[in-house]
Motif scaffolding. Structure first.
Motif, PDB file in Angstrom:
ATOM      1  N   ARG A  46       0.696  -0.839  -0.319  1.00 28.78           N
ATOM      2  CA  ARG A  46       0.354   0.176   0.110  1.00 28.78           C
ATOM      3  C   ARG A  46       0.884   1.053   0.517  1.00 28.78           C
ATOM      4  O   ARG A  46       0.439   2.371  -0.589  1.00 28.78           O
ATOM      5  N   TRP A  47       1.902   0.838   0.636  1.00 29.44           N
ATOM      6  CA  TRP A  47       3.187   2.651   0.810  1.00 29.44           C
ATOM      7  C   TRP A  47       3.834   2.839   0.444  1.00 29.44           C
ATOM      8  O   TRP A  47       5.050   3.120  -0.102  1.00 29.44           O
ATOM      9  N   GLN A 396      -5.199   5.198  10.766  1.00 26.49           N
ATOM     10  CA  GLN A 396      -4.652   4.720   9.951  1.00 26.49           C
ATOM     11  C   GLN A 396      -4.893   5.428   8.494  1.00 26.49           C
ATOM     12  O   GLN A 396      -3.863   5.298   7.632  1.00 26.49           O
ATOM     13  N   ARG A 397      -6.641   5.527   8.221  1.00 19.36           N
ATOM     14  CA  ARG A 397      -6.938   5.614   7.038  1.00 19.36           C
ATOM     15  C   ARG A 397      -7.546   6.595   6.963  1.00 19.36           C
ATOM     16  O   ARG A 397      -8.151   7.930   5.965  1.00 19.36           O
ATOM     17  N   GLN A 409       7.791  10.717   5.375  1.00 17.63           N
ATOM     18  CA  GLN A 409       6.266  10.511   5.813  1.00 17.63           C
ATOM     19  C   GLN A 409       6.033   8.965   5.722  1.00 17.63           C
ATOM     20  O   GLN A 409       5.402   8.043   6.340  1.00 17.63           O
ATOM     21  N   TYR A 410       7.017   7.973   5.213  1.00 16.38           N
ATOM     22  CA  TYR A 410       7.008   6.461   5.087  1.00 16.38           C
ATOM     23  C   TYR A 410       7.331   6.144   6.792  1.00 16.38           C
ATOM     24  O   TYR A 410       6.781   5.148   7.172  1.00 16.38           O
ATOM     25  N   SER A 413       3.712   4.917   7.766  1.00 17.39           N
ATOM     26  CA  SER A 413       3.611   3.737   7.342  1.00 17.39           C
ATOM     27  C   SER A 413       4.437   2.870   7.970  1.00 17.39           C
ATOM     28  O   SER A 413       3.170   1.793   8.096  1.00 17.39           O
ATOM     29  N   GLY A 417       1.180   1.767  10.279  1.00 18.09           N
ATOM     30  CA  GLY A 417       0.015   2.012   9.062  1.00 18.09           C
ATOM     31  C   GLY A 417      -0.753   2.420   8.553  1.00 18.09           C
ATOM     32  O   GLY A 417      -1.917   2.533   7.794  1.00 18.09           O
ATOM     33  N   ASP A 419      -2.007   6.320   6.907  1.00 17.43           N
ATOM     34  CA  ASP A 419      -1.941   6.502   4.904  1.00 17.43           C
ATOM     35  C   ASP A 419      -0.774   7.697   4.798  1.00 17.43           C
ATOM     36  O   ASP A 419      -1.762   9.104   6.188  1.00 17.43           O
ATOM     37  N   PRO A 433      -0.156   6.288  -0.877  1.00 16.89           N
ATOM     38  CA  PRO A 433      -1.044   5.307  -0.179  1.00 16.89           C
ATOM     39  C   PRO A 433      -2.438   4.349  -1.311  1.00 16.89           C
ATOM     40  O   PRO A 433      -3.009   5.359  -2.052  1.00 16.89           O
TER      41      PRO A 433
END
Length: 572
Positions: A46-47, A396-397, A409-410, A413, A417, A419, A433
């Motif tokens: 996703r990331w 998370q979302r 930013q990662y 993530s 987890g 976004d 994401p």
């Protein structure tokens, strides 16, 4: 055996002790996330994508970390241990090269210098590519030296294999090719190459290029785009940037030792210095000319610096020992003092041994401060804990945005987890994401502004970003801006927080100091709007851009007409 064991032990202790007190930087999170994707633990696609968004690597380090993940599980400690182990092995490789070139004493001092280097220790404790790359570059040089000494095909084959692996670990390691070529030309050893031996070595080396061949064939167009964008990146720093990094990381004594090694090499012009000198000059020239600078880029040049410094120190001790015992040796030759010349020569070796041990102790004590600073690097403190807090809130979302040079930013993530999206000026592509890849728009001679002027407001208005995470220090390197521009970016992020009604919901403290501030967005647009519609005797007012779930009243000529609350999205 005692010498190499002692330097390896010192190197291991300072690189492994309390390795994960502080969480990942941005680039570390990217490599660790790619490794988790390779380990097939699920969810990381996703990331993260299995390609470098710059021109830096072909996933060798990440593949090794993935193997470790399968054995011990996913953690930041596991990823950093891989770097630390490669850093320790590099110390052993430097000892061996020094021993072969100059003798055990020089090899011991060279290994000790690298083992206690604050710069090398700091990078050896991070899950970055550089320690792994430096190890394979060192193996290339060791194989070259072994081939020169023995002429055996296996060392030539090892040279080819290690060159292929080093280049895939980080593309800039292709510099080993001109280093080897220059060394063979200057020494004349190219004449010793035999066609059959060379072809056999190349044939054995080719399978080592399989990973890069597969990746290029599978996605050559995207890799070309990444490469084109990355080559345009440049850092606005002073010309002595790398010297200042060494001074900051090492301090006076180590810088003096390294400088002494370079100076003595220039003055004495010994043939044995040719390999480390060529190695050093080639990397130093490239790094100085390459427009993008990073605090971690200099590491492959540290082994040759250590080798030259170790040789210079050891020979100085030897000369001092000979000077001290010259009268005794002369007396022995005349038969006045009794000992034979052989015993007199053994007496000369004793002060050299004791001097080496004493110098080693001085180096270790003098480097305590630099090593302690490297072991307690807190540049990314708080972001791991911020990610855990967001995860605990079920955010998370909900989406978060943080200051970044393209990778910060990662961290959110990887750990939570979440976004997450960047805020800042940078040229590299961004993985949104869900796996969508967004390239920054071109901006001549300057870093693009997509993630300052375009994406932040859009993502907040779309409801894809609900949290703004303000960290007090940058999380990834290298920036495409100077310190002043960085301050402007930070001010812009603070303005974004204010414009969208950011409400402080959590603060992460590190050693009683606030390091990360988490704000929740309360408005979807920066300025409230009000529209009206009249139908007969009824007036309908519609408001947008207000703070969500907040009280609102409507008055007419000072009289209350209606009251209520805004919706979650700030409309009424």
């Amino acid at each position: 055996m005692v010498a190499v064991t002692s330097v390896a032990t010192v190197a291991g202790i300072v690189r492994l002790w309390r390795l994960s007190d502080v969480g990942f930087r941005g680039d570390e999170a990217v490599y660790a996330g790619q490794a988790e994707l390779l380990a097939h633990t699920g969810g990381m696609d996703r990331w993260f994508i299995l390609a470098s968004r710059g021109n830096s690597n072909f996933l060798i380090y990440q593949s090794i970390v993935a193997g470790v993940y399968r054995v011990v599980g996913v953690s930041d400690t596991a990823a950093r241990v891989v770097s630390a182990v490669f850093s320790v092995l590099t110390v052993i490789g430097v000892y061996e090269i020094g021993r072969l070139l100059y003798g055990r004493g020089s090899g011991f001092l060279a290994g000790l210098i690298l083992a206690t280097s604050g710069y090398a220790v700091g990078l050896g404790r991070l899950a970055l590519l550089d320690s792994t790359v430096t190890f394979f570059v060192t193996l290339v040089m060791l194989c070259l030296l072994k081939w020169q000494l023995t002429g055996r095909t296996r060392w030539l084959a090892g040279l080819g294999i290690m060159t292929a692996i080093a280049t895939q670990a980080k593309v800039t390691s292709v510099l080993v090719v001109p280093i080897v070529a220059a060394f063979l030309l200057i020494t004349g050893d190219w004449r010793r190459l035999r066609l059959r031996q060379t072809l056999l070595a190349l044939l054995v080396s080719l399978p080592a290029l399989t990973p890069v061949a597969i990746q290029v064939l599978a996605d050559h167009a995207e890799l070309a785009n990444f490469l084109a964008a990355s080559t345009k990146r440049a850092s606005d720093v002073v010309w002595y940037f790398y010297l200042s990094e060494l001074w900051r990381s090492e301090g006076l004594l180590m810088c003096a030792i390294l400088g002494f090694g370079v100076l003595s090499t220039v003055l004495r012009r010994d043939r044995r210095d040719l390999l480390p000198a060529t190695w050093l000059v080639m990397f130093a020239l490239f790094l100085q000319l390459y427009p993008l600078k990073g605090f971690n880029y200099l590491l492959p040049a540290m082994p040759p610096l250590a080798l030259l410094a170790g040789r210079a120190l050891n020979e100085s001790l030897a000369r001092a020992g000979q000077y001290v015992h010259r009268p005794a040796e002369a007396g022995a030759r005349r038969g006045l003092l009794g000992p034979t010349p052989v015993i007199a020569r053994s007496m000369i070796a004793r002060p050299v041994i004791f001097g080496t041990a004493g110098l080693a102790l001085v180096i270790c004590l003098a480097q305590l401060s630099a090593v302690r600073a490297a072991m307690s690097d807190e540049g990314s403190a708080g972001m791991r804990e911020a990610a855990y807090w967001l995860q605990a809130q079920g955010a998370q979302r909900a989406g978060a945005m943080t200051l970044s040079h393209g990778s910060g930013q990662y961290v959110l993530s990887f750990y939570g987890g979440v976004d997450a999206y960047p805020y800042g000026k940078f040229r590299i592509a961004t993985v949104l994401p869900g796996g969508e890849l967004v390239h920054s728009s071109a901006r001549r001679n300057q870093a693009p502004l997509d993630w300052v002027n375009v994406w932040p407001a859009r993502l907040i208005q779309q409801g894809r970003v609900s949290y703004l995470v303000y960290n007090t220090k940058p999380l990834d390197d290298p920036p495409e801006q100077d310190q002043l521009a960085g301050t402007v970016t930070e001010r812009g992020f603070r303005s974004l927080i204010q414009s969208f009604g950011g409400q402080l919901v959590h603060v992460v403290y590190w050693h009683h100091e606030a390091r990360v501030y988490i704000y929740r967005v309360s408005k979807k647009i920066t300025k409230p709007t009000l529209t009206s519609e009249i139908v007969g005797n009824h007036v309908t007012l519609t408001a947008a851009g207000l703070v969500g779930n907040s009280p609102v009243t409507v008055s007419y000529h000072g009289g209350l007409v209606a009251h209520g609350r805004t919706d979650a999205d700030g409309t009424a």
